[in-house]
Design an enzyme around this catalytic site. Sequence first.
Site, PDB file in Angstrom:
ATOM      1  N   ARG A  47       0.993  -1.295   0.004  1.00  0.00           N
ATOM      2  CA  ARG A  47       0.101   0.007   0.081  1.00  0.00           C
ATOM      3  C   ARG A  47       0.922   1.320  -0.012  1.00  0.00           C
ATOM      4  O   ARG A  47       2.225   1.183   0.185  1.00  0.00           O
ATOM      5  CB  ARG A  47      -1.083  -0.047   1.250  1.00  0.00           C
ATOM      6  CG  ARG A  47      -0.892  -0.617   2.489  1.00  0.00           C
ATOM      7  CD  ARG A  47       0.648  -0.259   3.296  1.00  0.00           C
ATOM      8  NE  ARG A  47       0.528   1.368   3.511  1.00  0.00           N
ATOM      9  CZ  ARG A  47       1.470   2.064   3.546  1.00  0.00           C
ATOM     10  NH1 ARG A  47       2.571   1.628   3.696  1.00  0.00           N
ATOM     11  NH2 ARG A  47       1.352   3.433   3.689  1.00  0.00           N
ATOM     12  N   GLY A  48       0.327   2.502  -0.049  1.00  0.00           N
ATOM     13  CA  GLY A  48       0.854   3.403  -0.119  1.00  0.00           C
ATOM     14  C   GLY A  48       1.058   3.776  -1.611  1.00  0.00           C
ATOM     15  O   GLY A  48       1.366   3.220  -2.458  1.00  0.00           O
ATOM     16  N   ASP A 237      -1.725  10.955  -1.380  1.00  0.00           N
ATOM     17  CA  ASP A 237      -2.284   9.747  -2.321  1.00  0.00           C
ATOM     18  C   ASP A 237      -2.608  10.295  -3.715  1.00  0.00           C
ATOM     19  O   ASP A 237      -2.725   9.835  -4.778  1.00  0.00           O
ATOM     20  CB  ASP A 237      -3.712   9.030  -1.837  1.00  0.00           C
ATOM     21  CG  ASP A 237      -3.024   8.115  -0.716  1.00  0.00           C
ATOM     22  OD1 ASP A 237      -2.684   8.582   0.411  1.00  0.00           O
ATOM     23  OD2 ASP A 237      -2.743   6.815  -1.062  1.00  0.00           O
TER      24      ASP A 237
HETATM   25  O1  MRU Z   1      -4.141   3.159   2.763  1.00  0.00           O
HETATM   26  P1  MRU Z   1      -2.686   3.396   2.282  1.00  0.00           P
HETATM   27  O2  MRU Z   1      -1.894   2.642   3.222  1.00  0.00           O
HETATM   28  O3  MRU Z   1      -2.309   3.030   0.825  1.00  0.00           O
HETATM   29  O4  MRU Z   1      -2.569   4.880   2.460  1.00  0.00           O
HETATM   30  C1  MRU Z   1      -1.322   5.379   2.304  1.00  0.00           C
HETATM   31  C2  MRU Z   1      -1.042   6.892   2.521  1.00  0.00           C
HETATM   32  O5  MRU Z   1      -2.127   7.626   2.940  1.00  0.00           O
HETATM   33  C3  MRU Z   1       0.175   7.510   2.206  1.00  0.00           C
HETATM   34  O6  MRU Z   1       0.365   8.588   3.288  1.00  0.00           O
HETATM   35  C4  MRU Z   1       0.208   7.928   0.870  1.00  0.00           C
HETATM   36  O7  MRU Z   1      -0.075   7.065   0.025  1.00  0.00           O
HETATM   37  C5  MRU Z   1       1.898   8.647   0.712  1.00  0.00           C
HETATM   38  S1  MRU Z   1       2.858   7.317   0.563  1.00  0.00           S
HETATM   39  C6  MRU Z   1       4.320   7.732  -0.089  1.00  0.00           C
END
Ligand code: MRU
Length: 344
Positions: A47-48, A237
């Site tokens: 994720r991220g 995101d």
């Molecule tokens: O739901 P997730 O874990 O995918 O959310 C991730 C985030 O909100 C991060 O802060 C974002 O993707 C930036 S990652 C460099």
Amino acid sequence: MHPHIRFTPENNELHLLDQRLLPGQEEWFICRTAKDIIFALQEMVVRGAPAIGVTAAYGCCLVAATADPVSPGWSRQVDQELNALAATRPTAVNLTWAVDQMRRVWRDRPHMSLEDLRQVWTEQAMALHRQDEANNRTMGVHGATLLRDNDTVMTHCNAGALATGAYGTALGVIRAAVEAGKRIHVLANETRPFLQGARLTAYELSKDNIPVTVCCDNAVGLLMTRGMVQAVIVGADRVAANGDAANKIGTYTVAVLAKRHNVPFYVAAPFSTIDFATASGADIPIEKRTPREVTHIQDKMITPPGVPVLNFAFDVTPAELIAAIITEKGVLKPDQLISFRSEF
Ligand code: MRU
């Protein structure tokens, strides 16, 4: 941090360090088909936003690797699987961005054989992965100038190596400041319900010997009242053309508190996260995830049966609360983004 996304082109396997199990277990989840990738993205094995983009690019390689070259309908099948891949998570724009990058090289040579497409996509996905790390390192150098020796920096969610191809966006800035000799202490908000801060940010920073303390999400106000935070850096995101930034749920609350306490609030995001087609944060789709993430801790139910739950995964921080957006092209005021529109 060791690489957490590993592609082996010899046998077309994508190995992902399973983020559902960290920090307790370091296990690898192996993807051989597009279905495996879709599962890994939806269930948050990985994720991220930038990591989702890199994974999706390799996902295109698996789509091509598993398509049948003798079937006359292979290109339609590949096209459909790419659409399915791009639809797995709605907020992180790096996902559609990465699939579009892969599509573009195909569109440029529409009569390519499946064998050639496999080759071209493998090279393209690996280049996209390398470029993500390079961008993060450049962002780190730019962003590190904003931090002072002995600063305590708060972050929300995980925007580190685990959330990107490598090195991290928000945590990349912190890593770069530490590499430049600054002593930085990180406050990692635990980030209910998936606990990206408590589990993942704490895991990767402690592995790299960067001092980190985990805080409850609802401690942010108190910590700022006490002057315990000198800066906030988060990832994103999706950043809209006007500089509004979607990030993990709770980020907006942190930004409001930062404004109230005169703590600079920075967003670190590569241009692959900036969506010039989306005018403002109000147009960013917000993912809603399963109530189970909230109602259960591991297998134990913690809410009364039948009580409804809201599980929005992201919120939007308006540009006016963002002191600067740290990108690979430099540190920009949110309203400066628009001048880069024609370049992208
Ligand atoms: O739901 P997730 O874990 O995918 O959310 C991730 C985030 O909100 C991060 O802060 C974002 O993707 C930036 S990652 C460099």
